[in-house]
Design an enzyme around this catalytic site. Sequence first.
Site, PDB file in Angstrom:
ATOM      1  N   CYS A 144       1.516-102.795  40.529  1.00  0.00           N
ATOM      2  CA  CYS A 144       0.337-102.324  40.976  1.00  0.00           C
ATOM      3  C   CYS A 144       0.055-101.352  39.815  1.00  0.00           C
ATOM      4  CB  CYS A 144      -0.216-101.543  42.070  1.00  0.00           C
ATOM      5  SG  CYS A 144       0.498-100.469  42.288  1.00  0.00           S
ATOM      6  N   GLU A 184      -6.406-101.137  48.603  1.00  0.00           N
ATOM      7  CA  GLU A 184      -5.361-100.846  46.861  1.00  0.00           C
ATOM      8  C   GLU A 184      -4.791-102.616  46.983  1.00  0.00           C
ATOM      9  OE1 GLU A 184      -1.768-100.613  44.538  1.00  0.00           O
ATOM     10  OE2 GLU A 184      -1.849 -98.676  45.454  1.00  0.00           O
TER      11      GLU A 184
END
Length: 479
Positions: A263, A226
Amino acid sequence: MTTAPHELDAIVRRAADAAPLWRRSAATDRAAWLRAAADALDAHVDELVAIADEETRLGTPRLTGEVARTSGQLRLFATVVEEGSYLELTIDEADATASPPRPELRRMLTALGPVAVFSASNFPFAFSVAGGDTASALAAGNPVVVKAHSGHPRLSVRTAEIVSAALVAAGAPEGSLALVEGREAGNALVQHPLITAAGFTGSVAGGRALFDLASGRPDPIPFYGELGSINPVVVTSGAAAERGAALATGLVGSFTLGVGQFCTKPGVVFFPAGSGFDEAVAAAVPTASGGPLLTDRITDAFPEGLAHLEGDASVSVVATGTEVAGVRPVALRTDAVAVTERPETLFEECFGPVTLLVEYSSDEELHAALRAVPGSLTATLHSESGEEVAEVLELLQARAGRVLFAGWPTGVAVTWSQQHGGPWPATTSLHTSVGASAIRRFLRPLAFQDAPQELLPDALRDEALAVLPHRRNGVLVVP
């Protein structure tokens, strides 16, 4: 501190010795091991939060909640293991009358083997030693070797000690969870021949380097990274007119949450020209405050990222918030033509409390700009009933793994249906790193043809199939 090569090798080999026991473990046992780890985290919450706050400065309330999220993830995966559909059990019975004749086939998903997990900086519990990658890998039946993050080394060591001891005390084998430290050890870990997959949360540069190492092995392994995400938001003219002030307040709260270090932070917001949305944001930003960032590296990178954006001739400052610990929230502004022409500059993620407002003057400008948006974890559409948004929605779906129609993307529910992943550079794959489906990353398909019952894995035997969901001759069976 760096784990020496011979120490790393010994750690991975212990994990490899534990792997068959994890793969063959009964669902009841594996679920109990996961719950034991969750209970241990909760039992040590005060100790762990104190260490985490010293190292990350995220504060006791935030960190206490994150421990609860982390133990909750472990318990969710215990439920996933017990429920059994994650195995994708599939049976096709033998048919001698078929042309050609068909053998009996029984298929399932099975564990890979030792998994490497790289801890994240911004979630020292939920995406770190005992976080979602570790929980899903263990649930799939794999031992885990974690590479500690340099931003919270003492917390990493203590968390690993607590969880490893809890697993073994509950009956799991030695080597179920271990920790290595140092960048060199991380590189060596992903290249170790006994490691079968890796999970990573971090920067594009760091993730890409590890991805290339994983792919460049003599036996390439899956690398589930990620990486960067700008999480575009579109505000339509109807939404701006109907609730522009409320949306502006929500945006400021979201892009400054956790000092902009989530994020899923909304990093780029498209708004219609003449709507006054930028003015509403300008009024809301001064109420926001900065704060200390997680690491010295992130602290140094934030002004550099701002300077990179502000260096574009189209960019201006909309408003700034209150400076705390040398960090001040900032809302910037540009236009859709500029981002379409220079996406490599204006769509680069800046980790910290900053968002970029992008003014569009027509649907055509908006659509062209959205086509230039890189892959993201989320995309958000704020519109009103009756507005024509089909093309916008199509473009947002193509660029994100989760599309929101209300609220803001910061905050990721840990559920069966969650999707936390998206097209590159948000992730290196199309899988999720949050929610029940995260387990799929650390499994591989395996089929048995005409196998005697006594030689089949327990889950594929008739006795187990009487109580587990499976597909037989193409028909879904839910006992």
